[in-house]
Design an enzyme around this catalytic site. Structure first.
Site, PDB file in Angstrom:
ATOM      1  N   ILE A 114     -26.503  16.374 -11.176  1.00 55.36           N
ATOM      2  CA  ILE A 114     -25.326  17.238 -11.298  1.00 55.36           C
ATOM      3  C   ILE A 114     -24.591  17.363  -9.956  1.00 55.36           C
ATOM      4  O   ILE A 114     -25.223  17.497  -8.919  1.00 55.36           O
ATOM      5  CB  ILE A 114     -25.795  18.651 -11.762  1.00 55.36           C
ATOM      6  N   PRO A 115     -23.248  17.347 -10.001  1.00 53.48           N
ATOM      7  CA  PRO A 115     -22.471  17.557  -8.775  1.00 53.48           C
ATOM      8  C   PRO A 115     -22.176  19.049  -8.552  1.00 53.48           C
ATOM      9  O   PRO A 115     -22.530  19.878  -9.377  1.00 53.48           O
ATOM     10  CB  PRO A 115     -21.181  16.802  -9.079  1.00 53.48           C
ATOM     11  N   TRP A 116     -21.490  19.341  -7.455  1.00 52.21           N
ATOM     12  CA  TRP A 116     -21.270  20.731  -7.060  1.00 52.21           C
ATOM     13  C   TRP A 116     -19.922  21.295  -7.472  1.00 52.21           C
ATOM     14  O   TRP A 116     -19.631  22.463  -7.200  1.00 52.21           O
ATOM     15  CB  TRP A 116     -21.445  20.882  -5.548  1.00 52.21           C
TER      16      TRP A 116
ATOM     17  N   LYS B 119     -31.287  17.876 -12.351  1.00 52.87           N
ATOM     18  CA  LYS B 119     -31.336  18.107 -10.900  1.00 52.87           C
ATOM     19  C   LYS B 119     -29.978  18.622 -10.442  1.00 52.87           C
ATOM     20  O   LYS B 119     -28.960  17.959 -10.530  1.00 52.87           O
ATOM     21  CB  LYS B 119     -31.688  16.852 -10.101  1.00 52.87           C
TER      22      LYS B 119
ATOM     23  N   ALA C 225     -27.124  20.273  -7.694  1.00 51.45           N
ATOM     24  CA  ALA C 225     -26.636  19.853  -6.370  1.00 51.45           C
ATOM     25  C   ALA C 225     -27.116  20.825  -5.295  1.00 51.45           C
ATOM     26  O   ALA C 225     -27.216  22.037  -5.546  1.00 51.45           O
ATOM     27  CB  ALA C 225     -25.108  19.789  -6.387  1.00 51.45           C
ATOM     28  N   GLU C 226     -27.372  20.309  -4.127  1.00 52.73           N
ATOM     29  CA  GLU C 226     -27.912  21.121  -3.023  1.00 52.73           C
ATOM     30  C   GLU C 226     -26.968  22.258  -2.616  1.00 52.73           C
ATOM     31  O   GLU C 226     -27.422  23.306  -2.161  1.00 52.73           O
ATOM     32  CB  GLU C 226     -28.164  20.246  -1.787  1.00 52.73           C
TER      33      GLU C 226
ATOM     34  N   SER D  80     -20.330  10.730  -6.715  1.00 52.46           N
ATOM     35  CA  SER D  80     -19.615   9.696  -5.970  1.00 52.46           C
ATOM     36  C   SER D  80     -20.007   8.281  -6.430  1.00 52.46           C
ATOM     37  O   SER D  80     -21.077   8.077  -7.021  1.00 52.46           O
ATOM     38  CB  SER D  80     -19.929   9.839  -4.481  1.00 52.46           C
TER      39      SER D  80
ATOM     40  N   GLU E 115     -20.082   8.973 -14.288  1.00 53.26           N
ATOM     41  CA  GLU E 115     -18.722   9.496 -14.188  1.00 53.26           C
ATOM     42  C   GLU E 115     -18.454   9.702 -12.697  1.00 53.26           C
ATOM     43  O   GLU E 115     -19.022  10.607 -12.094  1.00 53.26           O
ATOM     44  CB  GLU E 115     -18.650  10.786 -15.004  1.00 53.26           C
TER      45      GLU E 115
ATOM     46  N   CYS F 267     -12.768  15.685 -10.799  1.00 55.15           N
ATOM     47  CA  CYS F 267     -12.757  14.218 -10.905  1.00 55.15           C
ATOM     48  C   CYS F 267     -11.433  13.735 -11.478  1.00 55.15           C
ATOM     49  O   CYS F 267     -10.921  12.704 -11.065  1.00 55.15           O
ATOM     50  CB  CYS F 267     -13.873  13.736 -11.823  1.00 55.15           C
TER      51      CYS F 267
ATOM     52  N   GLN G 222     -16.727  19.183   3.351  1.00 49.70           N
ATOM     53  CA  GLN G 222     -15.729  18.665   2.403  1.00 49.70           C
ATOM     54  C   GLN G 222     -14.322  19.001   2.876  1.00 49.70           C
ATOM     55  O   GLN G 222     -13.407  18.187   2.774  1.00 49.70           O
ATOM     56  CB  GLN G 222     -15.974  19.251   1.000  1.00 49.70           C
TER      57      GLN G 222
HETATM   58  P1  ADP Z   1     -21.673  14.473  -2.537  1.00 50.80           P
HETATM   59  O1  ADP Z   1     -21.824  13.351  -1.537  1.00 50.80           O
HETATM   60  O2  ADP Z   1     -20.302  15.013  -2.590  1.00 50.80           O
HETATM   61  O3  ADP Z   1     -22.718  15.539  -2.469  1.00 50.80           O
HETATM   62  P2  ADP Z   1     -23.039  12.913  -4.506  1.00 50.80           P
HETATM   63  O4  ADP Z   1     -22.444  12.037  -5.517  1.00 50.80           O
HETATM   64  O5  ADP Z   1     -23.809  12.240  -3.419  1.00 50.80           O
HETATM   65  O6  ADP Z   1     -21.859  13.780  -3.947  1.00 50.80           O
HETATM   66  O7  ADP Z   1     -23.988  14.020  -5.155  1.00 50.80           O
HETATM   67  C1  ADP Z   1     -24.029  14.345  -6.507  1.00 50.80           C
HETATM   68  C2  ADP Z   1     -25.461  14.570  -6.922  1.00 50.80           C
HETATM   69  O8  ADP Z   1     -26.206  13.379  -6.698  1.00 50.80           O
HETATM   70  C3  ADP Z   1     -26.200  15.680  -6.168  1.00 50.80           C
HETATM   71  O9  ADP Z   1     -27.013  16.381  -7.095  1.00 50.80           O
HETATM   72  C4  ADP Z   1     -27.034  14.889  -5.178  1.00 50.80           C
HETATM   73  O10 ADP Z   1     -28.194  15.572  -4.754  1.00 50.80           O
HETATM   74  C5  ADP Z   1     -27.398  13.687  -6.002  1.00 50.80           C
HETATM   75  N1  ADP Z   1     -27.814  12.520  -5.197  1.00 50.80           N
HETATM   76  C6  ADP Z   1     -27.405  12.159  -3.951  1.00 50.80           C
HETATM   77  N2  ADP Z   1     -27.998  11.022  -3.554  1.00 50.80           N
HETATM   78  C7  ADP Z   1     -28.815  10.632  -4.562  1.00 50.80           C
HETATM   79  C8  ADP Z   1     -29.711   9.504  -4.767  1.00 50.80           C
HETATM   80  N3  ADP Z   1     -29.877   8.561  -3.854  1.00 50.80           N
HETATM   81  N4  ADP Z   1     -30.370   9.433  -5.941  1.00 50.80           N
HETATM   82  C9  ADP Z   1     -30.192  10.373  -6.898  1.00 50.80           C
HETATM   83  N5  ADP Z   1     -29.394  11.446  -6.755  1.00 50.80           N
HETATM   84  C10 ADP Z   1     -28.704  11.585  -5.611  1.00 50.80           C
END
Ligand code: ADP
Length: 483
Positions: free
Chosen positions: A151-153, A177, A179-180, A231, A252, A286, A336
């Protein structure tokens, strides 16, 4: 400021648990201050969550229910969100930065997914295929099994709701899972599942680092299907990990979507499209309308209108912005915000002109002025790369073919739009725009019911609508030789 619980745990196999990789600090992007701590899952935590989901799937506790039973529970999850709307919306605002009223819209939108896919649970029917005398043949659609959702943020609640509503309705068990940057409000989805009476382990929600928990989930051998929004770079990493286990993904991955605005467009109405298309959620959408490709005869008028809208938005802390109106919150993080600001500076260096905004606000917090850039040409980076912020690029065209060529000139293809009173011109453009969704005369027209997903680097597979159901089921054919 509302009180926020200081520490939030992960939800694995029906229990709230600490993270094997410790904790991380979640900040309020409107102040830069610490909001709370979140448990961080290790690869072992991810494995426990996947095993719990697999157990539920294999023992048929969920997949084996009559669809109407699943339907009622999925719908109940949406009701839980609405019953706790205010509390969830405040938390969402504090961790993500959007105005409170936008958070309310997000929670209502999330509830709508549970309503819609709850309704669809009973509609996933097979068919009978004639094989001539002596045979009876039919197809069924069985759940994939364990659905992993990363999931994204930008929409931390709605993105989960969108995936799990369809996944659960079709009988899958889920590991989510978060987003952080925005893990907290997701806890309410676990509570919604408890309220609805999901079997223990059917829905697991954990936060963890992308490179650790995210990678462990996307490469797990017992995951059967993956949904990712985020991304391109991360999408490629996830799809590569999934490919090693021959696991299908829905990706997506964003866009650089364009509205083509013809000389006969209703520009008063189009002002609303500008307001929502690029400044909703501070442009962190998006399918944002991040480019306007406008006919040269009305270019100056459109730039003036866009600048007026950008200038009219009061930018500040989301928690203070309670009512729907001319306002915008912070971006999700300083990182960001600074990335968006540096893209604006680079565009200026390449010859673009700042018609409105263009600068970070000189206060603490991740605020960026709503921005309009003119003089943008399709060869510039700003016309091709996603800013994921409140930054609108305006480009000019002379004839229809050139407008379509510019709209299609990026590596993306998520959505597109055409604004004209001429139905033939609109229909032609709709067939020529290479994107998964085309809006005619209203940006974001459509809803939960309409399929959404990209062409090109915007990804593959479709979310929303009945199309999304097919991500979560696999077809089985049964051919019977009659005696
Ligand atoms: P941003 O860079 O803006 O945080 P991401 O596309 O990297 O956007 O993040 C979207 C989600 O993908 C978040 O939940 C992130 O923790 C997760 N993510 C980032 N890197 C990985 C990876 N290598 N494998 C799986 N999930 C990931």
């Amino acid at each position: 400021m509302p009180e926020v619980k200081p520490y939030w745990k992960n939800y694995i196999d029906g229990a709230w648990v600490d993270g094997g990789s410790g904790k991380l600090t979640v900040e309020n992007p409107a102040t830069g201050e610490k909001l709370a701590e979140q448990a961080i899952a290790s690869a072992a935590d991810v494995d426990r969550a996947v095993q719990a989901a697999k157990r539920v799937y294999l023992d048929e506790a969920w997949a084996g229910l009559r669809p109407v039973e699943r339907s009622r529970k999925v719908q109940a999850m949406g009701r839980y969100l609405l019953e706790n709307l205010h509390e969830i919306a405040e938390l969402l605002t504090l961790e993500q930065g959007k105005p409170y009223w936008e958070a309310v819209i997000e929670i209502e939108g999330s509830a709508r997914y549970f309503e819609y896919y709850g309704n669809q649970a009973e509609t996933v029917e097979g068919r009978s295929i004639p094989l001539g005398d002596g045979y009876f043949d039919f197809t069924t659609h069985e759940p994939m099994g364990v659905s992993a959702q990363i999931i994204p943020w930008n929409y931390p609640v709605e993105m989960i709701a969108r995936g799990i509503a369809a996944a659960l309705a079709t009988g899958n068990a889920c590991v989510v899972k978060t987003a952080e940057l925005t893990p907290l409000s997701a806890a309410y989805l676990a509570l919604a599942g408890e309220y609805a009476g999901l079997p223990q382990g059917a829905l697991n929600i954990l936060c963890g680092h992308g490179h650790e928990a995210g990678a462990a989930l996307s490469g797990h051998v017992d995951v059967n299907q993956i949904v990712f929004t985020g991304s391109v770079k991360t999408g490629v990493a996830i799809a590569s990990a999934a490919a090693k286990n021959v696991v299908p993904c829905v990706l997506e991955l964003g866009g650089k979507s364009a509205a083509i605005v013809h000389a006969d467009a209703n520009l008063d109405a189009f002002e609303t499209d500008i307001r929502w298309g690029i400044y909703f959620n501070a442009g962190q959408v998006c399918s944002a309308m991040s480019r306007i490709i406008v006919h040269e005869s009305i270019h100056d008028d459109v730039v003036e209108r866009a600048s007026k809208i950008a200038g009219s938005l009061s930018v500040g802390a989301g928690i203070d912005r309670r009512e729907v109106g001319a306002n915008m919150g912070s971006m999700v993080s300083l990182t960001q915000r600074d990335r968006a600001a540096s893209m604006i500076r680079a565009a200026e260096g390449a010859g673009a002109i700042i018609a409105a905004g263009g600068r970070p606000l000189n206060v603490p917090g991740a605020f960026l002025d709503p921005t309009v850039l003119t003089g943008v040409t399709q060869d510039m980076t700003i016309a091709n790369e996603e800013v994921f912020g409140p930054v609108l690029s305006v480009l000019k065209f002379k004839n229809d073919a050139e407008a379509i060529q510019m709209a299609n000139a990026t590596p993306y293809g998520l959505v597109g739009g055409v604004f004209t009173r001429d139905i033939d011109r609109a229909t032609k453009a709709a067939t020529k725009i290479r994107a998964g969704q085309v809006f005619v005369n209203e940006w974001f027209a459509g809803g939960v019911e309409t399929p959404f997903g990209g062409y090109g680097k915007s990804g593959y597979g479709r979310e929303k609508g009945r199309e999304a159901l097919w991500n979560y089921v696999q077809t089985k054919n049964v051919a019977i030789k009659l005696a």
